[in-house]
Design an enzyme around this catalytic site. Sequence first.
Site, PDB file in Angstrom:
ATOM      1  N   ASP A 293      47.044  41.964  33.028  1.00  0.00           N
ATOM      2  CA  ASP A 293      47.290  40.890  33.997  1.00  0.00           C
ATOM      3  C   ASP A 293      46.985  41.354  35.418  1.00  0.00           C
ATOM      4  O   ASP A 293      47.122  42.533  35.731  1.00  0.00           O
ATOM      5  CB  ASP A 293      48.764  40.453  33.873  1.00  0.00           C
ATOM      6  CG  ASP A 293      49.019  39.133  34.558  1.00  0.00           C
ATOM      7  OD1 ASP A 293      48.060  38.420  34.888  1.00  0.00           O
ATOM      8  OD2 ASP A 293      50.200  38.813  34.773  1.00  0.00           O
TER       9      ASP A 293
ATOM     10  N   ASN B  43      44.722  30.122  28.040  1.00  0.00           N
ATOM     11  CA  ASN B  43      43.586  30.350  28.940  1.00  0.00           C
ATOM     12  C   ASN B  43      42.495  29.281  28.811  1.00  0.00           C
ATOM     13  O   ASN B  43      41.668  29.122  29.706  1.00  0.00           O
ATOM     14  CB  ASN B  43      42.946  31.732  28.717  1.00  0.00           C
ATOM     15  CG  ASN B  43      43.791  32.884  29.229  1.00  0.00           C
ATOM     16  OD1 ASN B  43      43.653  34.024  28.785  1.00  0.00           O
ATOM     17  ND2 ASN B  43      44.679  32.611  30.169  1.00  0.00           N
TER      18      ASN B  43
HETATM   19  C1  FPP Z   1      44.710  38.183  33.435  1.00  0.00           C
HETATM   20  O1  FPP Z   1      44.415  38.157  34.791  1.00  0.00           O
HETATM   21  C2  FPP Z   1      43.574  38.541  32.619  1.00  0.00           C
HETATM   22  C3  FPP Z   1      42.913  37.708  31.757  1.00  0.00           C
HETATM   23  C4  FPP Z   1      43.286  36.301  31.583  1.00  0.00           C
HETATM   24  C5  FPP Z   1      41.769  38.147  30.968  1.00  0.00           C
HETATM   25  C6  FPP Z   1      41.618  39.610  30.665  1.00  0.00           C
HETATM   26  C7  FPP Z   1      40.256  39.789  30.138  1.00  0.00           C
HETATM   27  C8  FPP Z   1      39.390  40.776  30.408  1.00  0.00           C
HETATM   28  C9  FPP Z   1      39.717  41.950  31.259  1.00  0.00           C
HETATM   29  C10 FPP Z   1      37.996  40.685  29.859  1.00  0.00           C
HETATM   30  C11 FPP Z   1      37.798  40.680  28.365  1.00  0.00           C
HETATM   31  C12 FPP Z   1      38.513  41.713  27.615  1.00  0.00           C
HETATM   32  C13 FPP Z   1      38.057  42.556  26.630  1.00  0.00           C
HETATM   33  C14 FPP Z   1      39.064  43.236  25.803  1.00  0.00           C
HETATM   34  C15 FPP Z   1      36.668  42.877  26.330  1.00  0.00           C
HETATM   35  P1  FPP Z   1      44.672  36.828  35.616  1.00  0.00           P
HETATM   36  O2  FPP Z   1      43.380  36.145  35.813  1.00  0.00           O
HETATM   37  O3  FPP Z   1      45.727  36.006  34.950  1.00  0.00           O
HETATM   38  O4  FPP Z   1      45.201  37.431  36.962  1.00  0.00           O
HETATM   39  P2  FPP Z   1      46.233  36.763  37.985  1.00  0.00           P
HETATM   40  O5  FPP Z   1      47.540  36.664  37.253  1.00  0.00           O
HETATM   41  O6  FPP Z   1      46.257  37.751  39.103  1.00  0.00           O
HETATM   42  O7  FPP Z   1      45.657  35.439  38.362  1.00  0.00           O
END
Ligand code: FPP
Length: 262
Positions: A28, A76
Amino acid sequence: MKKMDESELKRQVIENGNIPRHVAIIMDGNGRWAQKRGRPRVFGHQQGMKSVRAVVEACRELGCEVLTLYAFSEENWSRPLTEIKALMRLLQNYIEKEKQNLRSNGIRVGCIGRLEKLSDAPRNAITDAVRFTADQKQMLLNLAVSYGSRAEIVDAVRRLAGEVAAGRLAPAEINETTLAGALYTADLPDPDLLIRTSGEMRLSNFLLWQVAYTEIYITDVLWPDFRKQNLFEAVAAFQKRERRFGKVEKSGRNNRKPKDKP
Ligand code: FPP
């Protein structure tokens, strides 16, 4: 206090011997990381891929059996389409670029979630990597994609209800083992350690059944800044915990003396 250097920390964690069999991570903070730099959210996701590579390597070096990464949740799907597409592209690129390397390192790729909701290209990339690495035995890299724990439990209950309706299972035969066996994670040990980055104190619909006795480690570090050192710190913290599994006396894997065999 001076921070211990990465290789010394790794040495101590391995020396301790209590390596979590299954590490699960809620990655996150990508959006906030990008926002702080005045960049679009997608930039944070791109940087987050470096952290993905780092934790895969770190878990492999420690000898963890399973690493589950929460790559894309059911929730998501309600993000803007451009962000969904960018995340899917990153996932697909990662899988296509890394599958050979994963295989060479003894890593098998697995996937949990409603994969059928993905479009063809990312779905095919994942299923292809799962097939390509199927015979690898050192570690499982388990990607939670289009994953939601409540949906998983609903799917499991539906499957068991189908068995009952078909007369192959009696209601009285349904117990914790049969339910666990109907989940996407049927063949996996429950996570020993759950890591969540960016300081949020939530499970966000991740492995709700499976984390009943999991040690939870929350760090303020945002996902794109998370590196091997941070993973080793999380495991070191795990090794200091006393796991009682609801009992009074000391028991369980984490309370073995260092170097004891299970
Ligand atoms: C949360 O950050 C992260 C995600 C929703 C996606 C995580 C995915 C990746 C790093 C890429 C794909 C993964 C793999 C395993 C190949 P957020 O966007 O919710 O951050 P925020 O809470 O600061 O808005």
